[in-house]
Design an enzyme around this catalytic site. Sequence first.
Site, PDB file in Angstrom:
ATOM      1  N   ARG A 235       0.850  -1.189   0.000  1.00 46.86           N
ATOM      2  CA  ARG A 235       0.000   0.000   0.000  1.00 46.86           C
ATOM      3  C   ARG A 235       0.884   1.236   0.000  1.00 46.86           C
ATOM      4  O   ARG A 235       1.860   1.319   0.763  1.00 46.86           O
ATOM      5  CB  ARG A 235      -0.910   0.024   1.234  1.00 46.86           C
ATOM      6  N   GLU A 264      -3.640   7.409  -5.083  1.00 48.21           N
ATOM      7  CA  GLU A 264      -3.853   6.794  -6.405  1.00 48.21           C
ATOM      8  C   GLU A 264      -5.130   7.340  -7.029  1.00 48.21           C
ATOM      9  O   GLU A 264      -6.120   7.478  -6.322  1.00 48.21           O
ATOM     10  CB  GLU A 264      -3.923   5.273  -6.261  1.00 48.21           C
ATOM     11  N   HIS A 283      -0.771   0.202  -9.614  1.00 52.16           N
ATOM     12  CA  HIS A 283      -1.479  -0.788  -8.779  1.00 52.16           C
ATOM     13  C   HIS A 283      -2.006  -1.941  -9.644  1.00 52.16           C
ATOM     14  O   HIS A 283      -3.197  -2.248  -9.619  1.00 52.16           O
ATOM     15  CB  HIS A 283      -2.620  -0.099  -8.004  1.00 52.16           C
TER      16      HIS A 283
HETATM   17  N1  LIG Z   1      -0.461  -4.562  -5.336  1.00 45.77           N
HETATM   18  C1  LIG Z   1      -1.547  -5.316  -5.318  1.00 45.77           C
HETATM   19  O1  LIG Z   1      -2.237  -5.440  -6.331  1.00 45.77           O
HETATM   20  C2  LIG Z   1      -1.945  -6.026  -4.074  1.00 45.77           C
HETATM   21  C3  LIG Z   1      -1.558  -5.566  -2.846  1.00 45.77           C
HETATM   22  N2  LIG Z   1      -1.898  -6.255  -1.713  1.00 45.77           N
HETATM   23  C4  LIG Z   1      -1.423  -5.725  -0.426  1.00 45.77           C
HETATM   24  O2  LIG Z   1      -0.457  -6.613   0.089  1.00 45.77           O
HETATM   25  C5  LIG Z   1      -0.662  -6.762   1.499  1.00 45.77           C
HETATM   26  C6  LIG Z   1      -0.124  -8.112   1.942  1.00 45.77           C
HETATM   27  O3  LIG Z   1      -0.873  -9.149   1.329  1.00 45.77           O
HETATM   28  P1  LIG Z   1      -0.744 -10.670   1.820  1.00 45.77           P
HETATM   29  O4  LIG Z   1       0.664 -11.108   1.880  1.00 45.77           O
HETATM   30  O5  LIG Z   1      -1.677 -11.452   0.993  1.00 45.77           O
HETATM   31  O6  LIG Z   1      -1.318 -10.523   3.297  1.00 45.77           O
HETATM   32  P2  LIG Z   1      -1.175 -11.520   4.514  1.00 45.77           P
HETATM   33  O7  LIG Z   1      -2.225 -11.144   5.475  1.00 45.77           O
HETATM   34  O8  LIG Z   1      -1.073 -12.924   4.044  1.00 45.77           O
HETATM   35  O9  LIG Z   1       0.252 -11.121   5.139  1.00 45.77           O
HETATM   36  C7  LIG Z   1       0.512  -9.913   5.790  1.00 45.77           C
HETATM   37  C8  LIG Z   1       1.756 -10.092   6.658  1.00 45.77           C
HETATM   38  O10 LIG Z   1       2.126  -8.822   7.205  1.00 45.77           O
HETATM   39  C9  LIG Z   1       2.483  -9.036   8.574  1.00 45.77           C
HETATM   40  N3  LIG Z   1       2.391  -7.789   9.331  1.00 45.77           N
HETATM   41  C10 LIG Z   1       1.283  -7.190   9.839  1.00 45.77           C
HETATM   42  N4  LIG Z   1       1.633  -6.067  10.476  1.00 45.77           N
HETATM   43  C11 LIG Z   1       2.989  -5.945  10.374  1.00 45.77           C
HETATM   44  C12 LIG Z   1       3.945  -5.017  10.822  1.00 45.77           C
HETATM   45  N5  LIG Z   1       3.559  -3.974  11.569  1.00 45.77           N
HETATM   46  N6  LIG Z   1       5.249  -5.208  10.508  1.00 45.77           N
HETATM   47  C13 LIG Z   1       5.627  -6.273   9.781  1.00 45.77           C
HETATM   48  N7  LIG Z   1       4.767  -7.211   9.339  1.00 45.77           N
HETATM   49  C14 LIG Z   1       3.469  -7.046   9.626  1.00 45.77           C
HETATM   50  C15 LIG Z   1       1.513 -10.114   9.049  1.00 45.77           C
HETATM   51  O11 LIG Z   1       1.969 -10.720  10.226  1.00 45.77           O
HETATM   52  C16 LIG Z   1       1.565 -11.057   7.838  1.00 45.77           C
HETATM   53  O12 LIG Z   1       2.700 -11.878   7.934  1.00 45.77           O
HETATM   54  C17 LIG Z   1      -2.183  -6.597   1.659  1.00 45.77           C
HETATM   55  O13 LIG Z   1      -2.499  -6.146   2.958  1.00 45.77           O
HETATM   56  C18 LIG Z   1      -2.533  -5.584   0.607  1.00 45.77           C
HETATM   57  O14 LIG Z   1      -2.500  -4.298   1.164  1.00 45.77           O
HETATM   58  C19 LIG Z   1      -2.614  -7.418  -1.758  1.00 45.77           C
HETATM   59  C20 LIG Z   1      -3.038  -7.918  -2.955  1.00 45.77           C
HETATM   60  C21 LIG Z   1      -2.803  -7.228  -4.200  1.00 45.77           C
HETATM   61  O1  LIG Z   2      -6.409  -7.107  -3.149  1.00 46.42           O
HETATM   62  C1  LIG Z   2      -5.762  -6.102  -2.821  1.00 46.42           C
HETATM   63  O2  LIG Z   2      -5.467  -5.845  -1.638  1.00 46.42           O
HETATM   64  C2  LIG Z   2      -5.298  -5.164  -3.836  1.00 46.42           C
HETATM   65  O3  LIG Z   2      -4.490  -4.309  -3.581  1.00 46.42           O
HETATM   66  C3  LIG Z   2      -5.873  -5.196  -5.176  1.00 46.42           C
HETATM   67  O4  LIG Z   2      -7.018  -4.454  -5.127  1.00 46.42           O
END
Ligand SMILES: NC(=O)C1=CN([C@@H]2O[C@H](COP(=O)(O)OP(=O)(O)OC[C@H]3O[C@@H](n4cnc5c(N)ncnc54)[C@H](O)[C@@H]3O)[C@@H](O)[C@H]2O)C=CC1
Ligand SMILES: O=C(O)C(=O)CO
Length: 316
Positions: A235, A264, A283
């Site tokens: 993000r 964005e 994004h």
């Molecule tokens: N660019 C894109 O299109 C996308 C972006 N995202 C973003 O990616 C992020 C991560 O996605 P996932 O890996 O699937 O989520 P997830 O929930 O599987 O993993 C998140 C990780 O971050 C850790 N975490 C939480 N707070 C923290 C902190 N203060 N310091 C360090 N680590 C911390 C958690 O313990 C967990 O290991 C989402 O929250 C979303 O914002 C997700 C999907 C698509």
């Molecule tokens: O799934 C998410 O968190 C994304 O950033 C894509 O919208």
Amino acid sequence: MNDRTVVLNAKTVNYDGKIDYSKISSEVKIYSETSEDQIIERVQGFNIVITKEMKLDKEIILKFPDSVRMICEAGTGYNNINLEAVQEKGIILCNVPDYSSKRVSHTAIMLMLNLASSVQKQIRMLERNNYDNFRKHLIVDHIELNGKTLGVVGYGHIAKEIIKVAEALGMKILVSTRTSRKDEGKVHFTTTEELFKNSDFISLNCPLNSKTRHMINQETLALMKNTAFVINTARGPLINESDLIQAIDSGIIAGAGLDVQEVEPLDETSPLYTMDKVIITPHIGWKGLETRQRLISLIKENISAFSVGKPINVIR
Ligand SMILES: NC(=O)C1=CN([C@@H]2O[C@H](COP(=O)(O)OP(=O)(O)OC[C@H]3O[C@@H](n4cnc5c(N)ncnc54)[C@H](O)[C@@H]3O)[C@@H](O)[C@H]2O)C=CC1
Ligand SMILES: O=C(O)C(=O)CO
């Protein structure tokens, strides 16, 4: 069955007409886009509200009619939704974990490889010069990734996919996450401060919340190697963007790959567009067709589980 569903901004996923929301529940009303002042009127009489990256603040959620029992964020990050209000209204909030982990990891690795080979700079030089000049005068950095250290903030679905590829490239892996953990194979867990100090590439893969907002700022940038690159596919507001721009301009760090930006779409006057050591993508981490099709079938699973009284992927 309590599955009367309204999709408020289908276009965010179905921007190319290839995604079909119509079978996610027995009754679905699909709006391509919804402005903030249309939300309350459009959710009337529905049990389930599907949104993607739409800001649902406290004031709006508190005005939701009692018919609304579930909000499903059509994605993984849910920082756009006010959790306090969801809780106060007794609405179930669910998200869609792990629908895009591989696709987002491809984006993170793409940004890293691109920066390591100065691809963007080379393309710009080609655009500016004819090929002869390009061949004669091109001096760009090419660094090897093997032996370099990738520091990953977060150890969730996306982080783990990135780590698999980085290990195959011969990189050393540091991870900092919320809780301290024992090393796993070649993955070494450390503090965020140590990670910032010792990494050649820093990949942000944690959620945005009050603890993580602006975790990259003037102070933390100063800890990094002057050869380090920051990769953000999580993000935008994890980074204080003006501090980052200043740090790259003044050589405090080497550059950045940013799939997400603080606001964005990125403002057209942003210097990020023209910096040779910065690659920005709008994004697109999650935007593969297969990825979006998987997203729709997982939303359908969320709805089915909710409508038989056993909701899954519940955040609140
Ligand atoms: N660019 C894109 O299109 C996308 C972006 N995202 C973003 O990616 C992020 C991560 O996605 P996932 O890996 O699937 O989520 P997830 O929930 O599987 O993993 C998140 C990780 O971050 C850790 N975490 C939480 N707070 C923290 C902190 N203060 N310091 C360090 N680590 C911390 C958690 O313990 C967990 O290991 C989402 O929250 C979303 O914002 C997700 C999907 C698509
Ligand atoms: O799934 C998410 O968190 C994304 O950033 C894509 O919208």
